[in-house]
Design a protein around this motif. Structure first.
Motif, PDB file in Angstrom:
ATOM      1  N   HIS A   1      34.310 -29.734 -93.002  1.00 44.69           N
ATOM      2  CA  HIS A   1      34.006 -28.395 -92.481  1.00 44.69           C
ATOM      3  C   HIS A   1      33.599 -27.381 -93.555  1.00 44.69           C
ATOM      4  O   HIS A   1      32.609 -26.663 -93.357  1.00 44.69           O
ATOM      5  N   PRO A   2      34.308 -27.299 -94.691  1.00 43.48           N
ATOM      6  CA  PRO A   2      33.865 -26.322 -95.706  1.00 43.48           C
ATOM      7  C   PRO A   2      32.441 -26.574 -96.196  1.00 43.48           C
ATOM      8  O   PRO A   2      31.672 -25.632 -96.417  1.00 43.48           O
ATOM      9  N   ALA A   3      32.075 -27.846 -96.361  1.00 48.05           N
ATOM     10  CA  ALA A   3      30.713 -28.181 -96.815  1.00 48.05           C
ATOM     11  C   ALA A   3      29.687 -27.802 -95.758  1.00 48.05           C
ATOM     12  O   ALA A   3      28.599 -27.301 -96.080  1.00 48.05           O
ATOM     13  N   ILE A   4      30.022 -28.011 -94.508  1.00 44.18           N
ATOM     14  CA  ILE A   4      29.120 -27.662 -93.413  1.00 44.18           C
ATOM     15  C   ILE A   4      28.930 -26.142 -93.343  1.00 44.18           C
ATOM     16  O   ILE A   4      27.817 -25.648 -93.166  1.00 44.18           O
ATOM     17  N   TRP A   5      30.015 -25.385 -93.505  1.00 41.42           N
ATOM     18  CA  TRP A   5      29.938 -23.915 -93.510  1.00 41.42           C
ATOM     19  C   TRP A   5      28.956 -23.433 -94.570  1.00 41.42           C
ATOM     20  O   TRP A   5      28.156 -22.532 -94.337  1.00 41.42           O
ATOM     21  N   GLU A   6      29.080 -24.035 -95.747  1.00 46.51           N
ATOM     22  CA  GLU A   6      28.240 -23.623 -96.877  1.00 46.51           C
ATOM     23  C   GLU A   6      26.754 -23.864 -96.566  1.00 46.51           C
ATOM     24  O   GLU A   6      25.906 -22.996 -96.813  1.00 46.51           O
ATOM     25  N   LEU A   7      26.460 -25.034 -96.013  1.00 49.80           N
ATOM     26  CA  LEU A   7      25.077 -25.364 -95.663  1.00 49.80           C
ATOM     27  C   LEU A   7      24.555 -24.434 -94.562  1.00 49.80           C
ATOM     28  O   LEU A   7      23.412 -23.975 -94.611  1.00 49.80           O
ATOM     29  N   ALA A   8      25.397 -24.131 -93.576  1.00 46.83           N
ATOM     30  CA  ALA A   8      24.989 -23.258 -92.472  1.00 46.83           C
ATOM     31  C   ALA A   8      24.692 -21.847 -92.974  1.00 46.83           C
ATOM     32  O   ALA A   8      23.716 -21.217 -92.541  1.00 46.83           O
ATOM     33  N   ALA A   9      25.520 -21.360 -93.884  1.00 39.61           N
ATOM     34  CA  ALA A   9      25.317 -20.014 -94.425  1.00 39.61           C
ATOM     35  C   ALA A   9      23.979 -19.931 -95.158  1.00 39.61           C
ATOM     36  O   ALA A   9      23.264 -18.921 -95.062  1.00 39.61           O
ATOM     37  N   ALA A  10      23.628 -20.986 -95.875  1.00 36.46           N
ATOM     38  CA  ALA A  10      22.349 -21.008 -96.593  1.00 36.46           C
ATOM     39  C   ALA A  10      21.177 -20.994 -95.613  1.00 36.46           C
ATOM     40  O   ALA A  10      20.189 -20.281 -95.815  1.00 36.46           O
ATOM     41  N   ARG A  11      21.280 -21.765 -94.516  1.00 31.19           N
ATOM     42  CA  ARG A  11      20.218 -21.799 -93.506  1.00 31.19           C
ATOM     43  C   ARG A  11      20.070 -20.428 -92.848  1.00 31.19           C
ATOM     44  O   ARG A  11      18.971 -19.953 -92.617  1.00 31.19           O
ATOM     45  N   GLU A  12      21.202 -19.817 -92.515  1.00 31.55           N
ATOM     46  CA  GLU A  12      21.152 -18.513 -91.862  1.00 31.55           C
ATOM     47  C   GLU A  12      20.534 -17.471 -92.795  1.00 31.55           C
ATOM     48  O   GLU A  12      19.742 -16.625 -92.365  1.00 31.55           O
TER      49      GLU A  12
END
Length: 200
Positions: free
Chosen positions: A88-99
């Motif tokens: 989950h933390p890795a996914i959050w980081e990737l999502a924040a970059a996309r957003e």
């Protein structure tokens, strides 16, 4: 920017709704794709999974053996919790970059099957839930994904309950009908999102 959380149980048709929203202009962040990216060969996520679950979950080509891992975590809630703590933390980081790469006026749809489980609903301006009865989910998983009924129910039971998801929803899309009906409903949902973005 309007941040939209889109979720739904496995077999609900969430991916179809996501595609219909993208066709209307939404910037879609697909968490299933992010989850794969977070455990690519050489990633810290994959290393942590191998350390926790053993080399048996790593395929001969060095990629994650998803069926082997699924067999472990869907039979053991504690193991699923451990997996989520890694990914989950890795996914959050990737999502924040996309957003961050989306325009300031974008309607950004976080297409996340675990929106409720990850506690992510509270970070969204609007939560949209694609909803169908559990028996419909099971029938779809058996017919379209070749699961046994027991496998389908164990996957459903590993996710938030239907009540938990709809309880977090601002908008609910009923996807028990035919495709043309879903397309109309999604069109109305998009109009509502555009309206909310304009008044934000």
């Amino acid at each position: 920017m309007l941040r939209v959380g889109l979720t739904g149980g496995i077999g609900s048709g969430k991916s179809t709704v996501s595609a219909l929203l993208a066709a209307r202009g939404a910037v879609v962040i697909d968490y299933d794709l992010l989850a794969r990216e977070a455990v690519e060969p050489g990633s810290p996520g994959l290393e942590a999974i191998a350390e926790r679950f053993g080399s048996g979950v790593i395929a001969v080509d060095g990629t994650l053996d998803r069926p082997a891992l699924a067999a472990i975590v869907f039979a053991d809630p504690a193991a699923l919790t451990d997996l989520n703590a890694i990914t989950h933390p890795a996914i959050w980081e990737l999502a924040a970059a996309r957003e961050g790469a989306a325009g300031p006026d974008a309607i950004v749809v976080h297409d996340n099957p675990l929106l409720v489980e990850m506690g992510a609903a509270k970070h969204c301006d609007v939560v949209v839930v694609v909803d169908v009865p559990e028996d419909v989910q099971v029938a779809r998983l058996v017919s379209s994904r070749g699961m046994s009924e027991d496998e389908a129910r164990s996957r459903i039971d590993a996710q938030a309950s239907r009540r938990q998801r709809t309880g977090a929803a601002d908008l609910v899309i009923d996807n028990t009908g035919p495709m043309d009906e879903l397309t109309l409903i999604v069109g109305g949902t998009w109009d509502e999102l555009v309206s909310r973005a304009a008044s934000a």
